[in-house]
Scaffold this active site. Structure first.
Site, short mmCIF file in Angstrom:
data_model
loop_
_atom_site.label_atom_id
_atom_site.label_comp_id
_atom_site.label_asym_id
_atom_site.label_seq_id
_atom_site.Cartn_x
_atom_site.Cartn_y
_atom_site.Cartn_z
CG ASP A 106 37.80 33.55 37.33
OD1 ASP A 106 38.20 33.25 36.19
OD2 ASP A 106 38.49 33.45 38.37
N1 URA Z 1 42.65 35.92 38.69
C1 URA Z 1 41.65 35.07 39.01
O1 URA Z 1 41.87 34.10 39.71
N2 URA Z 1 40.42 35.33 38.53
C2 URA Z 1 40.13 36.40 37.77
O2 URA Z 1 38.97 36.59 37.37
C3 URA Z 1 41.17 37.30 37.44
C4 URA Z 1 42.43 37.03 37.92
#
Ligand code: URA
Length: 234
Positions: A106
């Site tokens: 993310d």
């Molecule tokens: N899980 C998440 O919620 N976000 C990420 O970026 C990676 C794993």
């Protein structure tokens, strides 16, 4: 295999079109070993080939395997919409070589991200059946409790998943929990924490398989090539 001419070599390494690479060579911008080479038809051995372009040193690589310590505020998408794109943290040559992130983090998640231009590697790493483990440190709003650790270990139900998803979990600190998952469902860690009644305020990936960010010693925003020894740890 037919030996590659110098212009073709440069093209495979992301220095532009064949014509642009020829021009670089003709203009004396390219060195092989200690010498400037202006003949684009020479065919240097690509095994252990070191070359320079405008004084910067490069090693010929058939494919590149890269580890990046991703900062927050960076999108893994190839067409970033809101934040800067992850490829902007790497030399332009990698974009021309079609280097892509292996999976996604993310925009606000930090830590270890792999990138490559080797389609087979990307596919193998991302394939759900391979169960590559990914380890995160999550900072949560409320204190970590033994119940949270137990819940995540036993499995929590996400709305779009048929069966509960489990993680390896252990408390690190009052507000920090280490979570290892071997799938890469959308927002998986944050959603698992939310399903267990907790809010994730920061997420940092510390390892993929046996390869840890710590062992690579990368500062935030820094990257390095992964060599065979490190690839074997994935
Ligand atoms: N899980 C998440 O919620 N976000 C990420 O970026 C990676 C794993």
């Amino acid at each position: 295999m037919k030996p590659l001419t110098l212009d073709k070599i440069l093209q495979t390494q992301g220095f532009g079109t064949r014509k642009e690479c020829r021009n670089l060579i003709l203009h004396g911008a390219v060195g092989v070993g200690d010498e400037i080479v202006t003949d684009y038809q020479v065919t240097p051995d690509t095994a252990n080939l070191d070359f320079t372009v405008d004084g910067a040193s490069w090693r010929y690589r058939e494919h590149v395997y890269i580890a990046l310590n991703k900062p927050a505020g960076v999108e893994c998408s190839r067409r970033p919409a809101v934040h800067r794109g992850v490829l902007s943290l790497l030399p332009d040559q990698f974009t021309l070589r079609d280097v892509q992130p292996v999976g996604r983090l993310d925009h606000d998640t930090t830590g270890l991200l792999l990138l490559s231009d080797d389609g087979n590697f990307i596919h193998a790493q991302s394939h759900p059946k391979r169960h590559v483990s990914k380890t995160y440190v999550a900072t949560i709003q409320e204190q970590v409790t033994p119940e949270l650790v137990a819940q995540l270990s036993a499995g929590v139900k996400l709305s779009d998943e048929p069966a509960p998803l489990a993680a390896k979990a252990r408390q690190l600190d009052t507000y920090q929990i280490e979570i290892a998952i071997d799938m890469g469902k959308y927002h998986q860690v944050k959603r698992m924490l939310a399903a267990a009644g907790h809010h994730c305020v920061a997420l940092h990936r510390t390892a993929i398989g046996g390869l840890t960010l710590e062992s690579l010693g990368l500062k935030e925003g820094a990257w390095c090539y992964l060599e065979n020894e490190q690839l074997a740890q994935l």
